[in-house]
Write a protein that holds these residues in place. Structure first.
Motif, mmCIF file in Angstrom:
data_model
loop_
_atom_site.group_PDB
_atom_site.id
_atom_site.type_symbol
_atom_site.label_atom_id
_atom_site.label_comp_id
_atom_site.label_asym_id
_atom_site.label_seq_id
_atom_site.Cartn_x
_atom_site.Cartn_y
_atom_site.Cartn_z
ATOM 1 N N ALA A 1 0.831 -1.205 0.000
ATOM 2 C CA ALA A 1 0.000 0.000 0.000
ATOM 3 C C ALA A 1 0.864 1.252 0.000
ATOM 4 O O ALA A 1 0.590 2.220 -0.716
ATOM 5 C CB ALA A 1 -0.930 0.005 1.206
ATOM 6 N N LEU A 2 1.922 1.249 0.786
ATOM 7 C CA LEU A 2 2.767 2.435 0.891
ATOM 8 C C LEU A 2 3.511 2.693 -0.407
ATOM 9 O O LEU A 2 3.560 3.825 -0.898
ATOM 10 C CB LEU A 2 3.739 2.257 2.057
ATOM 11 C CG LEU A 2 4.470 3.489 2.540
ATOM 12 C CD1 LEU A 2 3.496 4.566 2.994
ATOM 13 C CD2 LEU A 2 5.411 3.125 3.692
ATOM 14 N N GLY A 3 4.094 1.646 -0.973
ATOM 15 C CA GLY A 3 4.710 1.755 -2.287
ATOM 16 C C GLY A 3 5.697 2.890 -2.452
ATOM 17 O O GLY A 3 5.746 3.537 -3.495
ATOM 18 N N GLY A 4 6.505 3.181 -1.471
ATOM 19 C CA GLY A 4 7.452 4.277 -1.576
ATOM 20 C C GLY A 4 6.860 5.627 -1.247
ATOM 21 O O GLY A 4 7.537 6.651 -1.361
ATOM 22 N N GLY A 5 5.588 5.648 -0.821
ATOM 23 C CA GLY A 5 4.921 6.915 -0.546
ATOM 24 C C GLY A 5 5.098 7.430 0.859
ATOM 25 O O GLY A 5 4.451 8.411 1.243
ATOM 26 N N GLY A 6 5.957 6.774 1.645
ATOM 27 C CA GLY A 6 6.165 7.207 3.011
ATOM 28 C C GLY A 6 7.272 6.401 3.639
ATOM 29 O O GLY A 6 8.098 5.808 2.952
ATOM 30 N N VAL A 7 7.285 6.364 4.968
ATOM 31 C CA VAL A 7 8.313 5.646 5.721
ATOM 32 C C VAL A 7 7.705 4.386 6.303
ATOM 33 O O VAL A 7 6.664 4.424 6.968
ATOM 34 C CB VAL A 7 8.879 6.524 6.852
ATOM 35 C CG1 VAL A 7 9.850 5.720 7.708
ATOM 36 C CG2 VAL A 7 9.577 7.747 6.268
ATOM 37 N N LEU A 8 8.383 3.260 6.077
ATOM 38 C CA LEU A 8 7.960 1.971 6.606
ATOM 39 C C LEU A 8 8.870 1.614 7.777
ATOM 40 O O LEU A 8 10.095 1.593 7.627
ATOM 41 C CB LEU A 8 8.048 0.899 5.517
ATOM 42 C CG LEU A 8 7.405 -0.453 5.792
ATOM 43 C CD1 LEU A 8 5.883 -0.324 5.842
ATOM 44 C CD2 LEU A 8 7.814 -1.461 4.720
ATOM 45 N N VAL A 9 8.275 1.345 8.940
ATOM 46 C CA VAL A 9 9.052 0.969 10.119
ATOM 47 C C VAL A 9 8.708 -0.464 10.509
ATOM 48 O O VAL A 9 7.632 -0.969 10.168
ATOM 49 C CB VAL A 9 8.784 1.924 11.305
ATOM 50 C CG1 VAL A 9 9.206 3.335 10.961
ATOM 51 C CG2 VAL A 9 7.320 1.890 11.717
ATOM 52 N N PRO A 10 9.595 -1.160 11.209
ATOM 53 C CA PRO A 10 9.314 -2.538 11.606
ATOM 54 C C PRO A 10 8.110 -2.611 12.538
ATOM 55 O O PRO A 10 7.953 -1.757 13.421
ATOM 56 C CB PRO A 10 10.591 -2.977 12.328
ATOM 57 C CG PRO A 10 11.655 -2.040 11.858
ATOM 58 C CD PRO A 10 10.954 -0.744 11.610
ATOM 59 N N PRO A 11 7.252 -3.608 12.372
ATOM 60 C CA PRO A 11 6.081 -3.722 13.256
ATOM 61 C C PRO A 11 6.486 -3.953 14.703
ATOM 62 O O PRO A 11 7.430 -4.687 14.989
ATOM 63 C CB PRO A 11 5.318 -4.921 12.685
ATOM 64 C CG PRO A 11 6.321 -5.680 11.880
ATOM 65 C CD PRO A 11 7.286 -4.680 11.360
ATOM 66 N N GLY A 12 5.777 -3.294 15.611
ATOM 67 C CA GLY A 12 6.023 -3.470 17.031
ATOM 68 C C GLY A 12 7.253 -2.781 17.562
ATOM 69 O O GLY A 12 7.579 -2.918 18.751
ATOM 70 N N ASP A 13 7.946 -2.006 16.750
ATOM 71 C CA ASP A 13 9.216 -1.377 17.140
ATOM 72 C C ASP A 13 8.957 0.064 17.592
ATOM 73 O O ASP A 13 8.930 0.998 16.782
ATOM 74 C CB ASP A 13 10.193 -1.418 15.972
ATOM 75 C CG ASP A 13 11.616 -1.060 16.367
ATOM 76 O OD1 ASP A 13 11.781 -0.273 17.313
ATOM 77 O OD2 ASP A 13 12.548 -1.562 15.717
#
Length: 331
Positions: free
Chosen positions: A268-280
């Motif tokens: 969904a994000l596809g480079g459109g934002g920042v992805l962080v590790p889940p639960g971190d």
């Protein structure tokens, strides 16, 4: 084409991405000229749904009929679904693998996982809602890749969100459940209390206890113009989910050009934002600090969101992809 959905798919008090997907794809299939015959089966799926009603619905479909089943209804009851696999062309739509729900006891998760595997292996086709989800279904359940197709959710065009002050208004749209990670988000925001942010959490469920006072507001579910206003006021959208197969609320934010920080939503994000590790918590806190303190970082996120906005596709395309799956199954 017959469609079997969970009861409550149209209940505004319990909105979900799965329900929205089901309802919108059905509507767009009708617009494409498909004769869609819906059945909503009540109960609390997957644990205590109305299996009698489900069995009756499947039995009423003539031999050779194509049936699209929401996986929430189908995947936990192989004893009801699998006996029809020989005479019907069953297509199972998996929004979230049943065992991936957060907080399940190990024995419950294992039982759901085994039931789901039996149903998906018997189906004529399986539909995942993201490339990642489809790959995982193939690998985890040992499915034939040729029987697994991806139909990514669409998104409606929307005007650019003006925001509030460009920095401080944070929005999260998600049911308040352990899987959605509100605890992670609140813990991360608690590390940046020196910044005058506010957080609106939109979605059904009971607000968790926190020590952040009136800076955090749990609104319950919002719809229509009220939801549009919440998006329009947002400067930053955050989703801290521990698990997602897609994350439709992320594309709804991106359709408005809202910068996004999220976890578990790479497609969904596809480079459109920042992805962080889940639960971190630490990783999310660091990105929030960067957002609040660094104007250049904010500008970069806004630009990424607007680029992604131009790449998003609509629901008509999603329905067209689903129609291709159904035509192929029908033969």
């Amino acid at each position: 084409m017959h469609v079997v959905l969970p009861g409550g798919v149209d209940d505004p008090s319990v909105p979900s991405g799965g329900n929205s997907y089901d309802r919108r794809v059905c509507r767009e299939l009708v617009a494409l000229g498909v004769d869609v015959r819906e059945t909503a089966v009540g109960g609390a799926w997957p644990g205590s749904g109305d299996t009698t009603a489900l069995a009756r619905s499947l039995a009423a479909v003539p031999d050779g009929g194509v049936v699209l089943l929401d996986g929430l209804v189908a995947c936990g009851v192989p004893d009801v679904v699998v006996p029809h696999a020989g005479r019907l062309r069953l297509v199972v739509l998996v929004h979230l693998p049943l065992a991936d729900e957060t907080g399940l006891a190990p024995d419950v998760a294992a039982a759901l996982d085994a039931a789901e595997r039996e149903v998906l292996r018997a189906a004529a086709a399986v539909v995942g809602t993201s490339p990642w989800a489809s790959r995982r279904l193939v690998e985890h359940h040992g499915l034939d890749p040729d029987r697994v197709r991806t139909v990514v959710p669409g998104v409606d065009p929307a005007p650019l969100a003006p925001g509030t002050d460009g920095v401080s208004r944070v929005l999260c749209v998600a049911s308040v459940t352990p899987r959605k990670g509100h605890d992670v988000l609140l813990d991360a925001l608690a590390t940046v209390v020196d910044v005058p942010w506010t957080l609106d959490c939109v979605g059904p469920g009971t607000a968790p206890r926190h020590g952040l006072g009136d800076r955090v507001r749990f609104t319950g579910p919002l719809h229509g113009e009220a939801l549009d206003r919440a998006y329009a006021a947002a400067d930053l959208f955050v989703l801290a989910s521990r698990a997602e197969t897609y994350g439709m609320v992320v594309t709804e934010a991106l359709a408005r050009g809202i910068p996004v920080v999220a976890s578990s939503v790479p497609d969904a994000l596809g480079g459109g934002g920042v992805l962080v590790p889940p639960g971190d918590v630490a990783a999310l806190a660091a990105e929030l600090r960067r957002w609040f303190d660094d104007e250049r970082a904010r500008a970069a996120l806004r630009e990424a969101a607007r680029r992604r906005r131009d790449q998003l596709t609509g629901w008509a395309e999603a329905a067209g992809s689903m129609a291709e799956v159904l035509v192929r199954v029908r033969g």
